[in-house]
Write an enzyme that holds these catalytic residues in place. Structure first.
Site, PDB file in Angstrom:
ATOM      1  N   GLU A  34      -6.535   4.418   7.910  1.00 48.63           N
ATOM      2  CA  GLU A  34      -6.369   5.861   7.641  1.00 48.63           C
ATOM      3  C   GLU A  34      -7.633   6.437   7.016  1.00 48.63           C
ATOM      4  O   GLU A  34      -7.973   7.600   7.238  1.00 48.63           O
ATOM      5  CB  GLU A  34      -5.136   6.087   6.756  1.00 48.63           C
ATOM      6  CG  GLU A  34      -3.858   5.918   7.553  1.00 48.63           C
ATOM      7  CD  GLU A  34      -2.681   5.374   6.783  1.00 48.63           C
ATOM      8  OE1 GLU A  34      -2.673   5.453   5.540  1.00 48.63           O
ATOM      9  OE2 GLU A  34      -1.751   4.842   7.439  1.00 48.63           O
ATOM     10  N   ASN A  57       0.868  -1.181   0.000  1.00 48.82           N
ATOM     11  CA  ASN A  57       0.000   0.000   0.000  1.00 48.82           C
ATOM     12  C   ASN A  57       0.903   1.227   0.000  1.00 48.82           C
ATOM     13  O   ASN A  57       1.520   1.555   1.013  1.00 48.82           O
ATOM     14  CB  ASN A  57      -0.892  -0.021   1.259  1.00 48.82           C
ATOM     15  CG  ASN A  57      -1.686   1.262   1.417  1.00 48.82           C
ATOM     16  OD1 ASN A  57      -1.814   2.048   0.483  1.00 48.82           O
ATOM     17  ND2 ASN A  57      -2.229   1.480   2.610  1.00 48.82           N
ATOM     18  N   LYS A  75       0.093   4.304  -0.288  1.00 50.69           N
ATOM     19  CA  LYS A  75      -0.542   5.496   0.309  1.00 50.69           C
ATOM     20  C   LYS A  75      -0.331   6.718  -0.601  1.00 50.69           C
ATOM     21  O   LYS A  75      -0.335   6.564  -1.814  1.00 50.69           O
ATOM     22  CB  LYS A  75      -0.014   5.734   1.720  1.00 50.69           C
ATOM     23  CG  LYS A  75       0.000   4.461   2.567  1.00 50.69           C
ATOM     24  CD  LYS A  75       0.248   4.726   4.008  1.00 50.69           C
ATOM     25  CE  LYS A  75       0.433   3.409   4.750  1.00 50.69           C
ATOM     26  NZ  LYS A  75       0.316   3.537   6.186  1.00 50.69           N
ATOM     27  N   HIS A  95      -9.340   0.969   4.988  1.00 46.01           N
ATOM     28  CA  HIS A  95      -8.026   1.111   5.638  1.00 46.01           C
ATOM     29  C   HIS A  95      -8.179   2.043   6.843  1.00 46.01           C
ATOM     30  O   HIS A  95      -8.961   2.983   6.814  1.00 46.01           O
ATOM     31  CB  HIS A  95      -7.011   1.681   4.637  1.00 46.01           C
ATOM     32  CG  HIS A  95      -5.619   1.664   5.164  1.00 46.01           C
ATOM     33  ND1 HIS A  95      -5.140   2.636   6.014  1.00 46.01           N
ATOM     34  CD2 HIS A  95      -4.612   0.778   4.990  1.00 46.01           C
ATOM     35  CE1 HIS A  95      -3.889   2.342   6.331  1.00 46.01           C
ATOM     36  NE2 HIS A  95      -3.541   1.226   5.718  1.00 46.01           N
ATOM     37  N   GLY A 152       2.661   2.034  10.720  1.00 42.00           N
ATOM     38  CA  GLY A 152       3.573   3.165  10.559  1.00 42.00           C
ATOM     39  C   GLY A 152       4.273   3.559  11.854  1.00 42.00           C
ATOM     40  O   GLY A 152       4.892   4.620  11.930  1.00 42.00           O
ATOM     41  N   SER A 175       3.696  -2.331  10.181  1.00 41.46           N
ATOM     42  CA  SER A 175       5.160  -2.321  10.305  1.00 41.46           C
ATOM     43  C   SER A 175       5.798  -3.648   9.900  1.00 41.46           C
ATOM     44  O   SER A 175       6.743  -4.122  10.552  1.00 41.46           O
ATOM     45  CB  SER A 175       5.572  -1.937  11.740  1.00 41.46           C
ATOM     46  OG  SER A 175       5.097  -0.643  12.048  1.00 41.46           O
ATOM     47  N   GLU A 179      -5.215  -5.163  10.538  1.00 41.32           N
ATOM     48  CA  GLU A 179      -4.183  -4.149  10.721  1.00 41.32           C
ATOM     49  C   GLU A 179      -4.445  -3.384  12.017  1.00 41.32           C
ATOM     50  O   GLU A 179      -5.168  -2.387  12.016  1.00 41.32           O
ATOM     51  CB  GLU A 179      -4.200  -3.170   9.546  1.00 41.32           C
ATOM     52  CG  GLU A 179      -3.938  -3.808   8.203  1.00 41.32           C
ATOM     53  CD  GLU A 179      -3.358  -2.804   7.217  1.00 41.32           C
ATOM     54  OE1 GLU A 179      -2.274  -3.072   6.722  1.00 41.32           O
ATOM     55  OE2 GLU A 179      -3.979  -1.756   6.987  1.00 41.32           O
TER      56      GLU A 179
HETATM   57  C1  PEP Z   1      -0.563   0.008   5.888  1.00 39.74           C
HETATM   58  O1  PEP Z   1      -0.597   1.164   5.546  1.00 39.74           O
HETATM   59  O2  PEP Z   1      -1.463  -0.755   5.509  1.00 39.74           O
HETATM   60  C2  PEP Z   1       0.544  -0.432   6.733  1.00 39.74           C
HETATM   61  C3  PEP Z   1       0.464  -1.620   7.278  1.00 39.74           C
HETATM   62  O3  PEP Z   1       1.585   0.444   6.922  1.00 39.74           O
HETATM   63  P1  PEP Z   1       3.032   0.116   7.584  1.00 39.74           P
HETATM   64  O4  PEP Z   1       3.522  -1.155   6.968  1.00 39.74           O
HETATM   65  O5  PEP Z   1       3.882   1.301   7.204  1.00 39.74           O
HETATM   66  O6  PEP Z   1       2.828  -0.003   9.051  1.00 39.74           O
END
Ligand code: PEP
Length: 253
Positions: free
Chosen positions: A99, A10, A12, A97, A175, A215, A169
């Site tokens: 976000e 992803n 973003k 998601h 992040g 992460s 998630e």
């Molecule tokens: C994501 O945006 O779906 C995500 C898991 O981000 P990150 O791997 O940076 O934590």
């Protein structure tokens, strides 16, 4: 039973059209040297989707969108429909998601409307869900996950359940550099699979790919995907560099 292993990136709000083309070309070269049966998906920003599809042609890399709207057409400024995504060759779409939920106020009902619209198309939905740090610390993970599944997947016909991919998630791991341990994730994935079995039957639950996101890096990808109920990963930050993304693909069983 064997489920599809998926490694999805992803991106973003990152990468221009030109950078998208370059990143996918390089990724194709890196993946050529890796023996992996995983389905590899990249989700660039909307304006770069067509370029991504073009660059990914005949490479085995699939393209996903990061968001979609439930209406087909009309006065919905800034939105994109499932049919529009399909028309440029997109195959997957992220829905809900964290976000989108926390920054843009998407609710489980919005997720549900988007999911139904996507199921009317040929796109494959990747439904994202997970608890906040406060919810985990309050012991509410199970209730939150069950409720997001119940509301987000409401009204989905059992014969459509086989098309769903779910990405767990936990918000506190996205992040932040904090990764949930493989055991922690596997526990939640088992809960998701049980809930899916209650909603759609054991066959749908057994066959559904459940991804973890939060992460994920080359250093932790292998131990996460070694767990029986973790069928793949959704990668944010580490998908922006091909060195790390390709290593995560290499770590897939
Ligand atoms: C994501 O945006 O779906 C995500 C898991 O981000 P990150 O791997 O940076 O934590």
């Amino acid at each position: 039973m064997s489920r599809e292993t998926i490694v999805a990136g992803n991106w973003k709000l990152n990468k221009t059209v030109g950078e998208t083309r370059q990143l996918i070309r390089e990724l194709r070269n890196r993946l050529a040297g890796i023996d992996s049966a995983a389905t590899v998906i990249v989700c660039p920003p909307t304006v770069a989707l067509e370029t991504a599809v073009d660059a990914a042609r005949d490479t085995g890399i699939a393209v996903g969108a990061q968001n979609v709207y439930w209406e087909t057409s009309g006065a919905f400024t800034g939105e994109v429909s499932p049919a529009m995504l399909e028309a440029v060759g997109v195959e997957y779409v992220l829905i809900g998601h964290s976000e989108r939920r926390t920054i843009f106020g998407e609710t489980d009902e919005d997720v549900n409307r988007k999911l139904h619209a996507v199921l009317r198309s040929d796109l494959t939905p990747v439904i994202c869900l997970g608890e906040s740090l406060g919810q985990r610390e309050a012991g509410e993970t199970e209730a939150v996950v069950r409720s997001q599944l119940g509301a987000g997947l409401e009204g989905v016909a059992p014969d459509h359940a086989g098309r769903l991919i779910i990405a767990y998630e936990p918000i506190w791991a996205i992040g932040t550099g904090k990764t949930a341990t493989p055991e922690m994730v596997n526990d939640v994935h088992r809960l998701i699979r049980r809930t899916i079995a209650d909603m759609f039957g054991g066959l749908a639950a057994d066959g559904m790919s459940l991804l973890y996101g939060g992460s994920v890096k080359p250093e932790n990808a292998r131990s996460l995907m070694a767990e029986g109920d973790i069928d793949g990963v959704l990668v944010g930050g580490a998908s922006l560099k091909n060195e790390s993304f390709a290593e995560i693909v290499r770590a897939a069983p």
